[in-house]
Design a protein around this motif. Structure first.
Motif, PDB file in Angstrom:
ATOM      1  N   UNK A  31       0.841  -1.200   0.000  1.00 55.97           N
ATOM      2  CA  UNK A  31       0.000   0.000   0.000  1.00 55.97           C
ATOM      3  C   UNK A  31       0.875   1.249   0.000  1.00 55.97           C
ATOM      4  N   UNK A  32       0.715   2.133  -0.991  1.00 56.95           N
ATOM      5  CA  UNK A  32       1.534   3.361  -1.003  1.00 56.95           C
ATOM      6  C   UNK A  32       1.069   4.317   0.102  1.00 56.95           C
ATOM      7  N   UNK A  33       1.999   4.836   0.876  1.00 54.46           N
ATOM      8  CA  UNK A  33       1.694   5.781   1.960  1.00 54.46           C
ATOM      9  C   UNK A  33       2.722   6.901   1.948  1.00 54.46           C
ATOM     10  N   UNK A  34       2.312   8.041   2.495  1.00 54.42           N
ATOM     11  CA  UNK A  34       3.226   9.164   2.661  1.00 54.42           C
ATOM     12  C   UNK A  34       3.788   9.168   4.065  1.00 54.42           C
ATOM     13  N   UNK A  35       5.066   9.416   4.195  1.00 50.71           N
ATOM     14  CA  UNK A  35       5.722   9.321   5.502  1.00 50.71           C
ATOM     15  C   UNK A  35       6.550  10.574   5.798  1.00 50.71           C
ATOM     16  N   UNK A  36       6.793  10.766   7.101  1.00 50.96           N
ATOM     17  CA  UNK A  36       7.663  11.830   7.597  1.00 50.96           C
ATOM     18  C   UNK A  36       8.551  11.223   8.665  1.00 50.96           C
ATOM     19  N   UNK A  37       9.791  11.623   8.702  1.00 48.82           N
ATOM     20  CA  UNK A  37      10.720  11.135   9.721  1.00 48.82           C
ATOM     21  C   UNK A  37      10.542  11.932  11.010  1.00 48.82           C
ATOM     22  N   UNK A  38      10.335  11.236  12.117  1.00 47.79           N
ATOM     23  CA  UNK A  38      10.199  11.902  13.419  1.00 47.79           C
ATOM     24  C   UNK A  38      11.499  12.620  13.761  1.00 47.79           C
ATOM     25  N   UNK A  39      11.396  13.886  14.120  1.00 45.81           N
ATOM     26  CA  UNK A  39      12.563  14.708  14.377  1.00 45.81           C
ATOM     27  C   UNK A  39      12.678  15.035  15.863  1.00 45.81           C
ATOM     28  N   UNK A  40      13.904  15.112  16.349  1.00 45.41           N
ATOM     29  CA  UNK A  40      14.161  15.619  17.705  1.00 45.41           C
ATOM     30  C   UNK A  40      14.503  17.102  17.593  1.00 45.41           C
ATOM     31  N   UNK A  41      13.778  17.902  18.362  1.00 42.88           N
ATOM     32  CA  UNK A  41      13.953  19.350  18.285  1.00 42.88           C
ATOM     33  C   UNK A  41      13.956  19.944  19.687  1.00 42.88           C
TER      34      UNK A  41
END
Length: 372
Positions: A31-41
């Motif tokens: 299944x194609x999905x859009x992702x974002x990498x969790x960032x430490x800020x």
């Protein structure tokens, strides 16, 4: 005549071509999905309060002499500078009073000059044994009386001039002027009440109540910050951020018994006049140093009866991760206190069809549109 291959040959063809055998389902496509990498800020830890904007300077303009109002020289709601003319009261009677006081002073000075001459004459006669001590003392008393009269006349003249000056009412401070309660042609005076009000614009105060619990918490803390270094930011009722940063300048010395709160005041720059006296705003106090936290888009969060979770991609499959959202998020971003350590590939698009364990084809959609 066409001959079909034997079942054994067909099976060999299936194996050779990699096709599924009869009766075995074909594997599901990822299944194609859009992702974002969790960032430490570095995330601030603001304390939120409801505050009220208050003008630093507020002046109720009143008339100090009685007379007919000759002109209203300002436009309601406009900014004014200190010294600008606001009202003019008909000055004729006050100009006449100044002239009358000037005449009385001139008469008093003439009487004083005559008294000086008479005293000198009485002294000369006494020196030649032609006059009496009584006559000399009477002349001296007359001179003292004339000088006292002159002092009274000078005071009356000064009073008349002051009253004449009061016929022109000027702005004592710079700021924005409100509505006028009187119009041209009315009789105004000290008993007319407030004619208009001026409130200063820049800088401006923001006051907000802090609960005893929060106040004691930071008062007793060993790392309590200097109040002059506490950054103050505000948001409007529509959620928009105000671009200026203020500083706390006053903490009330007593606790409000009705609400058990301490009133705190901050000074905010207001160069464009965006803040208005009496306005209700949200106040955020930045205390302490920013902390490193994991940040993901709000769109990645899913809530159910068990709490909040996100889907992360591991080995090409969607895996559920329970998370604990924290405070300090803004806009489309959310702060995660527990559940993620940073670097996880979090699904944000296509969540409607994602199920735990399903194969997914991750496609990065870029960083969150807004960061804290």
């Amino acid at each position: 005549m066409v001959r079909f291959p034997s079942p054994f040959l067909a099976a060999l063809l299936v194996v050779g071509l990699g096709l599924p055998a009869r009766g075995e389902p074909a594997p599901a496509a990822a299944l194609p999905v859009g992702t974002v990498t969790a960032q430490r800020m570095a995330i601030d830890k603001p304390l939120d309060f409801v505050g009220r904007v208050e003008a630093v300077g507020r002046v109720a303009v009143r008339a100090r002499v009685t007379g007919y109002l000759e002109a209203v020289a300002f436009t309601e709601g406009d900014p004014v500078k200190a010294g600008d003319i606001l009202y003019r009261i008909e000055p004729d009677l006050f100009e006449a009073a100044v002239k009358q006081a000037q005449g009385a002073l001139e008469r008093g000075k003439a009487a004083e000059a005559l008294a000086v001459i008479q005293l000198q004459r009485a002294q000369d006669l006494l020196d030649r044994n032609s006059g009496t001590v009584v006559a000399r003392d009477q002349a001296r008393a007359a001179l003292d009386q004339a000088r006292g009269s002159v002092m009274g006349d000078e005071a009356n003249l000064e009073t008349a001039r002051i009253n004449l000056g009061y016929t022109t009412i000027t702005a004592p401070i710079a700021g924005r002027i409100g509505r006028t309660s009187v119009t041209k042609g009315n009789v105004v005076g000290p008993d007319s009440g407030v004619l208009t009000t001026i409130v200063s614009q820049d800088p401006i105060y923001v006051t907000f109540p802090v609960s005893q619990r929060e106040f004691l918490r930071y008062q007793q803390g060993g790392d309590r910050p200097d109040r002059n270094k506490v950054a103050v930011r505000i948001r409007f009722q529509d959620g928009a951020d105000y671009g200026q940063v203020g500083r706390v300048d006053f903490v009330n010395i007593s606790v409000d018994r009705a609400t058990d709160t301490v009133v705190v005041r901050a000074v905010m720059p207001n160069p464009a006049g965006a803040l208005r006296d009496g306005q209700l705003v949200r106040v955020a106090l930045q205390v302490g140093e920013p902390e490193q936290k994991v940040v993901v888009p709000q769109a990645a969060l899913i809530a159910d009866q068990g709490g909040v979770y996100v889907f992360v991609v591991e080995d090409g499959r969607a895996v559920t991760r329970r998370v604990t959202p924290g405070s300090g998020g803004a806009g489309p971003d959310a702060v995660i206190d527990e559940g993620l350590s940073g670097g996880e590939v979090v699904i944000v698009d296509g969540l409607q069809r994602v199920r735990p364990g399903i194969a997914v084809l991750a496609s990065p959609v870029g960083p969150s549109a807004s960061r804290i």
